[in-house]
Scaffold this motif. Sequence first.
Motif, PDB file in Angstrom:
ATOM      1  N   TYR A  25       3.163  35.551  47.304  1.00 18.28           N
ATOM      2  CA  TYR A  25       3.300  35.792  45.871  1.00 18.28           C
ATOM      3  C   TYR A  25       4.587  35.162  45.368  1.00 18.28           C
ATOM      4  N   ALA A  26       4.598  34.795  44.077  1.00 16.41           N
ATOM      5  CA  ALA A  26       5.836  34.336  43.466  1.00 16.41           C
ATOM      6  C   ALA A  26       6.825  35.494  43.456  1.00 16.41           C
ATOM      7  N   ARG A  27       8.096  35.179  43.565  1.00 19.10           N
ATOM      8  CA  ARG A  27       9.127  36.219  43.625  1.00 19.10           C
ATOM      9  C   ARG A  27       9.812  36.391  42.285  1.00 19.10           C
ATOM     10  N   PRO A  28      10.108  37.626  41.944  1.00 18.93           N
ATOM     11  CA  PRO A  28      11.034  37.812  40.825  1.00 18.93           C
ATOM     12  C   PRO A  28      12.398  37.267  41.236  1.00 18.93           C
ATOM     13  N   ALA A  29      13.195  36.867  40.268  1.00 19.28           N
ATOM     14  CA  ALA A  29      14.574  36.478  40.564  1.00 19.28           C
ATOM     15  C   ALA A  29      15.427  37.736  40.655  1.00 19.28           C
ATOM     16  N   LEU A  30      16.606  37.606  41.241  1.00 17.25           N
ATOM     17  CA  LEU A  30      17.454  38.771  41.471  1.00 17.25           C
ATOM     18  C   LEU A  30      18.873  38.493  41.006  1.00 17.25           C
ATOM     19  N   GLU A  57      11.742  34.742  32.528  1.00 18.33           N
ATOM     20  CA  GLU A  57      10.890  35.033  33.681  1.00 18.33           C
ATOM     21  C   GLU A  57      11.246  36.424  34.169  1.00 18.33           C
ATOM     22  N   HIS A  58      10.567  36.869  35.189  1.00 20.58           N
ATOM     23  CA  HIS A  58      10.844  38.206  35.720  1.00 20.58           C
ATOM     24  C   HIS A  58      12.144  38.183  36.531  1.00 20.58           C
ATOM     25  N   MET A  97       2.018  40.754  55.592  1.00 21.52           N
ATOM     26  CA  MET A  97       1.992  40.061  54.308  1.00 21.52           C
ATOM     27  C   MET A  97       3.301  39.301  54.085  1.00 21.52           C
ATOM     28  N   PRO A  98       3.288  37.998  54.353  1.00 22.04           N
ATOM     29  CA  PRO A  98       4.532  37.240  54.186  1.00 22.04           C
ATOM     30  C   PRO A  98       4.896  37.117  52.723  1.00 22.04           C
ATOM     31  N   SER A  99       6.174  36.973  52.468  1.00 20.78           N
ATOM     32  CA  SER A  99       6.651  37.023  51.091  1.00 20.78           C
ATOM     33  C   SER A  99       6.121  35.873  50.257  1.00 20.78           C
ATOM     34  N   VAL A 116      14.949  40.780  38.179  1.00 22.03           N
ATOM     35  CA  VAL A 116      15.349  42.133  38.545  1.00 22.03           C
ATOM     36  C   VAL A 116      16.858  42.145  38.693  1.00 22.03           C
ATOM     37  N   PRO A 125       9.494  43.768  33.866  1.00 28.63           N
ATOM     38  CA  PRO A 125       9.153  42.343  33.900  1.00 28.63           C
ATOM     39  C   PRO A 125       9.577  41.566  32.659  1.00 28.63           C
TER      40      PRO A 125
END
Lengths: 228, 228
Positions: free
Chosen positions: A6-11, A88-89, A1-3, A91, A82
């Motif tokens: 899905y949209a990514r949360p920011a970090l 936005e999301h 499952m490549p990243s 982390v 979230p």
Amino acid sequence: MPSYEYARPALTTDCVVFGLDEEDLKVLLIKRGLTPFKGKWALPGGFVREGEDLEKSARRELQEETGLKDIFLEQLYTFGHPKRDPREHVVTVAYYALVNLSEHPPTADTDADEAAWFPFDDLPKLAFDHSEILASARERLRSKLRYSPIGFELLPEKFTLTQLQSLYERILDEQLDKRNFRKKLLKLEILEETDEIEQDVAHRAARLYRFDRKAYLEKQEAGLNLEI
Amino acid sequence: MPSYEYARPALTTDCVVFGLDEEDLKVLLIKRGLTPFKGKWALPGGFVREGEDLEKSARRELQEETGLKDIFLEQLYTFGHPKRDPREHVVTVAYYALVNLSEHPPTADTDADEAAWFPFDDLPKLAFDHSEILASARERLRSKLRYSPIGFELLPEKFTLTQLQSLYERILDEQLDKRNFRKKLLKLEILEETDEIEQDVAHRAARLYRFDRKAYLEKQEAGLNLEI
DNA sequence: ACAAAAGTGTTGATCATACACCCATGA
DNA sequence: TCATGGGTGTATGATCAACACTTTTGT
């Protein structure tokens, strides 16, 4: 499952910096210059860059925003609800740091924003979930202090046993017996007695001690229990 | 500084699941079906979705890959070295979980990949930095067990004191004295004696006990020290 | 009756706690 | 000489570690 499925949360990383002076346990906050929470006080921190190590990111943001560098820093916990950022999301990997306030005066250098020390028990409303992060850092500091000699990070290189006891009392939030405290700490043999005494006090001057990091590491290796 | 100024690291969760049987402390691994490290054993885990809570993400991946759900799960540490994934920068929030192996037999359900329990002391080569994560989880398990009654999560609901002692001995990796161990644990008053005894043993059957979660929480609230 | 593990108390050593006075110094 | 905090020891109770035999049960 490549990243990229899905949209990514920011970090981001955020940093709870503790300092101690004669009055209080203090925390370093910055005033946000940008939306959201513009003008509100917040923990120093910011976005992690692609290819950047987490701790390096925390240290970079800290230096950019407060001028602090080369200080004790340890990962605290990762907060990822979230809705913790209204945009936005996002982390955030939270760190906590300990500094010797006497070498980092009440208002630190600042890159872009205003930075200031606040008494932990009298904080302004904070941006995001930063109050929660702060509470969690406070708890970690308390429990870590019980079994690990991190308190020295909050003191000048040379300090009196009374200063050290006061540190423990204020962080643990309990009164300690002077004689028992001294006995216990000296028995650990991780304090080095210097031949200096404190200056400019209107009473008998106390002996200055220094934390003996080497002795501590040796005892730790040997598996000794260093609880206070 | 909006997040889109910089490329973002990707974010995953990974989970170290511990189980205990008569022989060993065991860990649940999955065989990777996709590149990178295709065919290698790895921790169950996967990408965090935008808008998804971290712990929820860890639980979702765990259920998808191993069938496990509703188990003890706690955040361990966040690993973010830029080169820990050969493809791109992937930060992972690691969790650890404890399950009662007798209710989760040696090969768990699996969604896409093969899953299997391995003795902690005889692990295959693992993908990514998962060996490091595992070592860190092992250390956390050891230290947490000393001051918190998490061992019960690894046992069936009803267990003998000998089973419990053996759990402590194997996780802490030290021998304990039978009488002292029993005295200490019973004195905590967090064990409820049932009126049942173990079955089908070729010797005197031991009494079964049950962890009294309510009593534990009350004592914890009251600030009692529950070290072993 | 034997094998196997269950269950049970005491003692001595160590550690934690409580507690009060004299000392050194500067004002 | 007074005010201030520095520095010190002992006695009591609590906790921890070491240790071995009798009991129960199944085979």
